[in-house]
Scaffold this motif. Structure first.
Motif, PDB file in Angstrom:
ATOM      1  N   GLU A 235       0.771  -1.220  -0.051  1.00 39.59           N
ATOM      2  CA  GLU A 235      -0.138   0.036  -0.002  1.00 39.59           C
ATOM      3  C   GLU A 235       0.882   1.333   0.159  1.00 39.59           C
ATOM      4  O   GLU A 235       1.777   1.281   0.628  1.00 39.59           O
ATOM      5  N   HIS A 236       0.461   2.377  -0.862  1.00 43.00           N
ATOM      6  CA  HIS A 236       1.214   3.500  -0.785  1.00 43.00           C
ATOM      7  C   HIS A 236       0.942   4.141   0.577  1.00 43.00           C
ATOM      8  O   HIS A 236       0.100   4.185   1.454  1.00 43.00           O
ATOM      9  N   PRO A 237       2.129   4.975   0.982  1.00 43.29           N
ATOM     10  CA  PRO A 237       1.989   5.340   2.307  1.00 43.29           C
ATOM     11  C   PRO A 237       1.040   6.569   2.361  1.00 43.29           C
ATOM     12  O   PRO A 237       0.841   7.375   1.229  1.00 43.29           O
ATOM     13  N   ARG A 238       0.674   6.642   3.705  1.00 46.97           N
ATOM     14  CA  ARG A 238      -0.582   7.701   3.902  1.00 46.97           C
ATOM     15  C   ARG A 238      -0.456   8.172   5.109  1.00 46.97           C
ATOM     16  O   ARG A 238      -0.305   7.642   6.227  1.00 46.97           O
ATOM     17  N   ALA A 239      -0.859   9.646   5.285  1.00 44.75           N
ATOM     18  CA  ALA A 239      -0.906  10.305   6.638  1.00 44.75           C
ATOM     19  C   ALA A 239      -2.145  11.188   6.494  1.00 44.75           C
ATOM     20  O   ALA A 239      -2.758  11.460   5.352  1.00 44.75           O
ATOM     21  N   TYR A 240      -2.621  11.639   7.639  1.00 44.81           N
ATOM     22  CA  TYR A 240      -3.796  12.387   7.855  1.00 44.81           C
ATOM     23  C   TYR A 240      -4.985  11.893   6.945  1.00 44.81           C
ATOM     24  O   TYR A 240      -5.711  12.847   6.283  1.00 44.81           O
ATOM     25  N   HIS A 241      -4.889  10.606   7.072  1.00 45.39           N
ATOM     26  CA  HIS A 241      -6.080   9.733   6.239  1.00 45.39           C
ATOM     27  C   HIS A 241      -7.098   9.382   7.490  1.00 45.39           C
ATOM     28  O   HIS A 241      -6.805   9.549   8.557  1.00 45.39           O
TER      29      HIS A 241
ATOM     30  N   VAL B  15      -8.780   5.797   3.422  1.00 43.43           N
ATOM     31  CA  VAL B  15      -9.490   6.836   2.820  1.00 43.43           C
ATOM     32  C   VAL B  15      -8.682   8.301   2.641  1.00 43.43           C
ATOM     33  O   VAL B  15      -8.497   8.642   3.769  1.00 43.43           O
ATOM     34  N   GLY B  16      -8.495   8.588   1.560  1.00 43.42           N
ATOM     35  CA  GLY B  16      -7.845   9.983   1.305  1.00 43.42           C
ATOM     36  C   GLY B  16      -6.399   9.868   2.031  1.00 43.42           C
ATOM     37  O   GLY B  16      -5.769   8.957   2.119  1.00 43.42           O
ATOM     38  N   GLY B  17      -6.115  11.184   2.437  1.00 42.16           N
ATOM     39  CA  GLY B  17      -4.804  11.371   3.128  1.00 42.16           C
ATOM     40  C   GLY B  17      -3.956  12.048   2.167  1.00 42.16           C
ATOM     41  O   GLY B  17      -4.192  12.570   1.199  1.00 42.16           O
TER      42      GLY B  17
ATOM     43  N   SER C 218      -8.272   8.600  -3.500  1.00 45.90           N
ATOM     44  CA  SER C 218      -8.538   7.271  -3.607  1.00 45.90           C
ATOM     45  C   SER C 218      -8.845   6.445  -2.110  1.00 45.90           C
ATOM     46  O   SER C 218      -8.626   7.039  -1.244  1.00 45.90           O
ATOM     47  N   VAL C 219      -9.234   5.271  -2.374  1.00 41.65           N
ATOM     48  CA  VAL C 219      -9.664   4.499  -1.350  1.00 41.65           C
ATOM     49  C   VAL C 219      -9.458   3.107  -1.465  1.00 41.65           C
ATOM     50  O   VAL C 219      -9.403   2.817  -2.627  1.00 41.65           O
ATOM     51  N   CYS C 220      -8.495   2.669  -0.573  1.00 37.74           N
ATOM     52  CA  CYS C 220      -8.146   1.231  -0.731  1.00 37.74           C
ATOM     53  C   CYS C 220      -8.716   0.357   0.360  1.00 37.74           C
ATOM     54  O   CYS C 220      -8.887   0.611   1.351  1.00 37.74           O
ATOM     55  N   LYS C 221      -9.075  -0.940  -0.214  1.00 36.93           N
ATOM     56  CA  LYS C 221      -9.257  -2.057   0.807  1.00 36.93           C
ATOM     57  C   LYS C 221      -8.472  -2.964   1.069  1.00 36.93           C
ATOM     58  O   LYS C 221      -7.858  -3.818   0.219  1.00 36.93           O
ATOM     59  N   PHE C 222      -7.979  -3.224   2.387  1.00 33.43           N
ATOM     60  CA  PHE C 222      -7.215  -4.423   2.761  1.00 33.43           C
ATOM     61  C   PHE C 222      -8.067  -5.687   3.383  1.00 33.43           C
ATOM     62  O   PHE C 222      -8.904  -5.264   4.317  1.00 33.43           O
ATOM     63  N   ASN C 223      -7.953  -6.675   2.795  1.00 33.11           N
ATOM     64  CA  ASN C 223      -8.450  -8.110   3.138  1.00 33.11           C
ATOM     65  C   ASN C 223      -7.518  -8.394   4.290  1.00 33.11           C
ATOM     66  O   ASN C 223      -6.533  -8.846   4.311  1.00 33.11           O
ATOM     67  N   LEU C 224      -8.063  -8.671   5.521  1.00 32.19           N
ATOM     68  CA  LEU C 224      -7.210  -8.963   6.704  1.00 32.19           C
ATOM     69  C   LEU C 224      -7.201 -10.404   6.689  1.00 32.19           C
ATOM     70  O   LEU C 224      -6.396 -10.812   7.521  1.00 32.19           O
TER      71      LEU C 224
ATOM     72  N   VAL D 283     -10.909   0.459  -4.244  1.00 33.07           N
ATOM     73  CA  VAL D 283     -12.244   0.694  -4.698  1.00 33.07           C
ATOM     74  C   VAL D 283     -12.576   2.129  -5.288  1.00 33.07           C
ATOM     75  O   VAL D 283     -11.665   2.862  -5.549  1.00 33.07           O
ATOM     76  N   ALA D 284     -13.839   2.415  -5.355  1.00 32.85           N
ATOM     77  CA  ALA D 284     -14.143   3.664  -5.965  1.00 32.85           C
ATOM     78  C   ALA D 284     -13.475   4.825  -5.267  1.00 32.85           C
ATOM     79  O   ALA D 284     -13.704   4.879  -3.906  1.00 32.85           O
ATOM     80  N   SER D 285     -13.199   5.954  -5.845  1.00 31.98           N
ATOM     81  CA  SER D 285     -12.492   7.066  -5.305  1.00 31.98           C
ATOM     82  C   SER D 285     -13.651   8.170  -5.072  1.00 31.98           C
ATOM     83  O   SER D 285     -14.721   8.093  -5.417  1.00 31.98           O
ATOM     84  N   MET D 286     -13.077   8.729  -3.881  1.00 33.50           N
ATOM     85  CA  MET D 286     -14.130   9.959  -3.509  1.00 33.50           C
ATOM     86  C   MET D 286     -14.228  11.246  -4.616  1.00 33.50           C
ATOM     87  O   MET D 286     -13.727  10.969  -5.339  1.00 33.50           O
ATOM     88  N   TYR D 287     -15.540  11.677  -4.289  1.00 36.01           N
ATOM     89  CA  TYR D 287     -15.697  13.096  -5.249  1.00 36.01           C
ATOM     90  C   TYR D 287     -14.328  14.072  -5.103  1.00 36.01           C
ATOM     91  O   TYR D 287     -13.978  14.842  -5.990  1.00 36.01           O
ATOM     92  N   CYS D 288     -13.892  14.137  -3.793  1.00 36.10           N
ATOM     93  CA  CYS D 288     -12.943  15.240  -3.622  1.00 36.10           C
ATOM     94  C   CYS D 288     -11.650  14.633  -2.822  1.00 36.10           C
ATOM     95  O   CYS D 288     -11.664  13.310  -2.401  1.00 36.10           O
TER      96      CYS D 288
END
Length: 596
Positions: free
Chosen positions: A312-318, A330-332, A341-347, A355-360
């Protein structure tokens, strides 16, 4: 194929009408004094039991069949199912219907009844349903009922009158596994005493066998010496005294050993149980870069398991959310890009999917879950801060905009309580905010509530103990230690005990009925320290630090993972990690000649 099914359905309706009119019936089912006229061929199509009944067991010249052991109402349901293919299952009829369907080998009704029971498991009925599977072989329902007992053991012991009805072997099978969900082993010990007291003359002889299933060395010395040793059952049993002595010596050794997982953790009396839920700390800001680290907190051992994620790509403030057992990021922000962008992790499979991206594009976004949907509110896209909010539906894999908030908010925090989404504080581009509001999905409306006592940006907000807690943050001058709780019934905020460490941009979650805060920025540097709040005592306590110092980290809690071992220190490896427990017997910690 549809025409074929429709033809069969029409034929069933015709045959049922003929049955009700008594036309062309060639057998009579008698239950008590009630007679049901039937067509043999229809019942034979439904069940092999009736094939054997009519072909082999019933004399050729006999038309009336007596069926003992069930009620006319249940027999009526089974006959109606044979003709129509449908059956009405209720709480009043499910048990007898299930037993009858099992007797007649009508597996479709068995499955319907088992699904019905499995969906209605609760502390009051789970043991009864579990024991029902002693007579009805249905592995799926048995596993589900057993899993429910394991996961809700503390409630089951207190709430159900069925607990003392367990056999000794059933009780052993429940107490023994690592994944028995108890916050304290004293609960296990008290449950044993409760079970024995139901039939003391008959059951007292099982005390040693049952006590061996208690992780006695996980008790504190007071519980061990006062509560356990005060029982006459224990005092009068030599095997129990040996166990108490052994546990006492292990506890004394652990007290002098600062390592949480020490060489006695592999001992049968000190082996930590698996948690029912784990807290995940995901991503964040580490030193001068965004992180893709995931750490899992095991509350039973007070330890973090570090899992660097290279996919997964690094994210902060997400934001993060758990939905249907999957982890969503979500976001970040990654220092360069602001994400929508939004990513889903299967645990379970440890795989990421976009998955689908947000509008903003939303950095400093506030994320929560309500009624199977993810809500993302406010944030910053590198140019403007938002009032807007949107909602994700996993079934359609789509985001949709909802009503905008009253305030522009980035770096706020949110939670859900009583089917409302609450969002508090944040930064509007000019000042840190003191305001808070809630959203009702049914009306698509936001409503302002009372102001918090402090301005808070980068705060943590969490529903806990029937209140909305707002903790820490930045007021425009300093990082805060203070905490306050919103009462939705009175629309008022009340002060709670302050954290041990001031912090902003930290993770916050509820685990084991305790409110945890994780990492953050203390005004000087990112931190790895973790603390938790107990609403009952209004006190904060230190927990084990994370391995990695980070702020802008997001936390979530996931329960009852089928692969919980992947996220905690493997209990079966404790012996290999610390050496064989048999070596301890020569170290002077155990001497059966020196009993109390």
């Amino acid at each position: 194929m549809n025409d074929h099914h429709e033809s069969l359905h029409q034929l069933s309706l015709v045959l049922n009408d003929l049955r009700l009119e008594g036309e062309f019936c060639d057998a009579v089912i008698k239950v008590r004094d009630i007679k049901f006229q039937v067509h043999k061929i229809v019942l034979c199509r439904c069940s092999p039991y009736f094939i054997a009944l009519f072909k082999r067991w019933l004399p050729p010249d006999e038309q009336i069949v007596d069926i003992p052991g069930l009620s006319p109402d249940t027999m009526k349901l089974i006959i109606e199912f044979a003709y129509t293919g449908s059956v009405s299952v209720t709480e009043d009829n499910v048990q007898e219907l299930l037993l009858a369907a099992d007797q007649f080998n009508i597996m479709h009704i068995v499955q319907i009844c088992c699904n019905f029971l499995g969906e209605r498991l609760c502390p009051e009925n789970c043991i009864g349903i579990f024991q029902l599977t002693n007579f009805i072989f249905h592995l799926e329902l048995r596993h589900k009922a057993y899993g429910y007992i394991i996961a809700h053991f503390e409630e089951v012991v207190v709430c159900t009158e069925e607990f003392p009805q367990l056999s000794v072997q059933e009780l052993i099978d429940i107490l023994q596994p690592d994944d028995l969900n108890v916050r304290s082993e004293s609960t296990v010990y008290e449950a044993i005493l409760h079970w024995i007291s139901y039939k003391p003359e008959e059951r007292h002889r099982y005390i040693a066998e049952l006590l061996s299933k208690v992780r006695l060395a996980l008790l504190n010395l007071d519980d061990l010496m006062i509560n356990v040793m005060s029982s006459e059952l224990v005092i009068n049993n030599y095997e129990c005294q040996l166990m108490i002595k052994e546990a006492h010596d292990i506890v004394c050794h652990i007290r002098t050993n600062t390592t949480r997982l020490n060489r006695f953790s592999c001992h049968r009396l000190a082996r930590p149980r698996l948690p029912n839920a784990i807290l995940l700390a995901v991503g964040g800001w580490r030193a001068d870069e965004a992180a893709n680290d995931i750490e899992a907190y095991d509350i039973r051992t007070d330890n973090w398991m570090y899992m660097k994620d290279h996919q997964e790509h690094p994210r902060a403030y997400h934001g993060t959310a758990i939905l249907h057992g999957d982890l969503y990021c979500v976001g970040g922000f990654d220092r360069v890009n602001y994400f929508n962008s939004v990513c889903k992790f299967n645990l379970s499979s440890h795989t990421w999917h976009e998955v689908a991206s947000m509008y903003c594009r939303r950095c400093y976004v506030s994320v929560t879950v309500l009624n199977g949907c993810i809500y993302a509110m406010g944030g910053y896209d590198g140019h403007i801060r938002f009032r807007s909010a949107e909602r994700y539906r996993p079934k359609t894999n789509q985001w949709s905009l909802i009503a905008p908030m009253h305030e522009v908010r980035s770096d706020a925090s949110c939670t859900t309580l009583h089917n409302k989404v609450y969002i508090c504080g944040g930064f509007n581009g000019n000042r840190c905010l003191q305001t808070a509001e809630y959203y009702i999905p049914e009306t698509d409306q936001w409503t302002m509530i009372s102001f918090m006592s402090s301005r808070r940006s980068g705060l943590g907000v969490m529903a806990y103990a029937g209140h909305v807690f707002a903790v820490g943050g930045f007021d425009g001058i300093a990082r805060l230690q203070s905490a306050e709780a919103y009462n939705p019934w009175t629309n008022t905020w009340q002060n709670a005990a302050s954290m041990l460490t001031p912090r902003s941009n930290f993770g916050i979650e509820v685990l084991d009925n305790l409110l945890f805060v994780v990492g953050g920025f203390d005004g000087h540097s990112t931190c790895c320290n973790v603390e938790y709040y107990n609403a009952t005592t209004d006190e904060w306590h230190q927990a084990c630090h994370m391995d990695v110092s980070r702020s802008a980290v997001s936390c979530c809690v996931v329960s009852r993972l089928p692969n919980m071992d992947d996220y905690v220190f493997p209990r079966d490896l404790l012996r290999l990690h610390f050496g064989d427990e048999d070596e301890d017997k020569s170290d002077g910690y155990f001497n059966s000649d020196n009993l109390f």
